[in-house]
Design an enzyme around this catalytic site. Structure first.
Site, PDB file in Angstrom:
ATOM      1  N   ARG A 108      26.210  36.616  34.217  1.00  0.00           N
ATOM      2  CA  ARG A 108      26.587  36.833  35.618  1.00  0.00           C
ATOM      3  C   ARG A 108      26.086  38.177  36.161  1.00  0.00           C
ATOM      4  NH1 ARG A 108      26.949  32.402  34.654  1.00  0.00           N
ATOM      5  NH2 ARG A 108      28.649  30.931  34.981  1.00  0.00           N
TER       6      ARG A 108
ATOM      7  N   SER B   5      34.770  30.771  41.518  1.00  0.00           N
ATOM      8  CA  SER B   5      35.317  31.484  40.368  1.00  0.00           C
ATOM      9  C   SER B   5      35.582  32.941  40.730  1.00  0.00           C
ATOM     10  CB  SER B   5      34.331  31.394  39.200  1.00  0.00           C
ATOM     11  OG  SER B   5      34.838  32.044  38.059  1.00  0.00           O
TER      12      SER B   5
ATOM     13  N   GLU C 148      34.320  38.580  39.868  1.00  0.00           N
ATOM     14  CA  GLU C 148      33.065  37.896  40.067  1.00  0.00           C
ATOM     15  C   GLU C 148      32.764  37.764  41.554  1.00  0.00           C
ATOM     16  OE1 GLU C 148      31.134  33.541  38.950  1.00  0.00           O
ATOM     17  OE2 GLU C 148      32.430  34.537  37.495  1.00  0.00           O
TER      18      GLU C 148
END
Length: 307
Positions: free
Chosen positions: A179, A228, A298
């Site tokens: 990520r 998310s 995130e």
């Protein structure tokens, strides 16, 4: 609320600009949470050259923020000072190239990349069907789903920096990790080239359908959500840590940790950006207290709180 209008002075410095400069442009409707204040200035460049021209002539004291499709974003209630850049039609092209490759603008939604690949009989890109957002965001955060990530298929990309210089980056230049990618924060990605492999259109579309069904069965995708919320810590799943800390369904104002998937926050109706961010921070606090593990956001958060 509104921020001081600086569009006239910006326009004076760029007489050949082809894109649009808009003062106090609302941002809430551009985010999936449907919250947040305005952009002091919204700039929609006509193409890469227009973007480079604008940045090369923009005073260094003016902040620049880039947003994409708003799927993984909290805009704070006070709005975003400076210039908010949102790429549009000039960055929305998809071209199939020889060798099972697709060259796409970074405003292209991930799902459209997956569909274009399927239509061209190019396998290996169907996982993008499971990623909410656009290609620019996928490059910045090495977005992934269903055991595949952006780094698995990216060949190269183009970007414009804060000084208006254009750069070409190879896959290796990104320094991809979970990520995350490592290009400078001021790089604005404009185009990307992806590599696939020979495939059967019907089979690829079938895989995309399976991905869609899996998302609908496990994620609150029809809610006002940002996807998310927290990254998975090494060796752990964020949702399990959140659940164990008793945060499933927890609310702050009208913001809630989804009962369906507790690593998703949702705006149940009337939530403010402050509610949503406060909920996330309270979840982080409780998870740290329960497990000793500190969750990392995130979702990107931009702007200033309401005054």
């Amino acid at each position: 609320m509104s921020l001081p209008d600086i569009t006239a002075e910006l326009a004076e410095a760029v007489p050949e600009l082809r894109g649009r400069l808009l003062a106090n442009q609302p941002l809430a409707d551009l985010t999936w949470f449907r919250v947040g204040g305005p952009a002091q200035v919204m700039f929609s460049p006509a193409d890469e050259a227009d973007l480079a021209y604008f940045l090369a002539n923009l005073g260094p004291d003016i902040p620049v923020t880039v947003i994409g499709l708003g799927s993984n974003l909290i805009v704070r209630d006070g709005g975003v000072p400076g210039v908010v850049i949102r790429l549009g039609r000039g960055f929305n092209t998809i071209n199939v190239e020889e060798g099972y490759r697709l060259r796409v603008g970074t405003a292209v939604p991930d799902v459209k990349l997956a569909r274009a690949a399927a239509d061209a009989g190019i396998d290996g890109l169907a996982f993008f069907r499971g990623i909410p957002g656009g290609i620019g965001g996928a490059l910045r955060m090495n977005a992934g789903a269903h055991s595949a990530e952006t780094r698995d298929t990216l060949v190269e990309a183009r970007a414009v920096d804060r000084a208006g210089c254009v750069h070409r980056l190879t896959n290796a230049d990104f320094g991809f990790s979970y990520r995350h990618s490592q290009p400078p924060a001021d790089f604005i990605f404009t185009e990307a080239l992806f590599q696939g492999r020979a495939g059967d259109t019907a089979a690829i579309l079938g895989e995309m359908d399976r991905i869609t069904q899996a998302r609908e069965a496990s994620q609150p995708i029809r809610e006002k959500t940002g996807g998310s919320t927290f990254k998975n810590p090494a060796g752990h799943k964020a949702w399990q840590l959140i659940d164990a800390a008793g945060c499933r369904g927890m609310m702050v104002g009208a913001a809630q940790m989804s009962p369906m998937h507790c690593n998703f926050m949702i705006n149940t109706g009337g939530a403010t950006a402050a509610d949503i961010e406060a909920l996330g921070e309270e979840v982080r606090r409780r998870v740290k207290a329960h497990s000793g593990i500190e969750l990392e956001w995130e979702i990107k958060r931009i702007g200033i709180p309401a005054g």
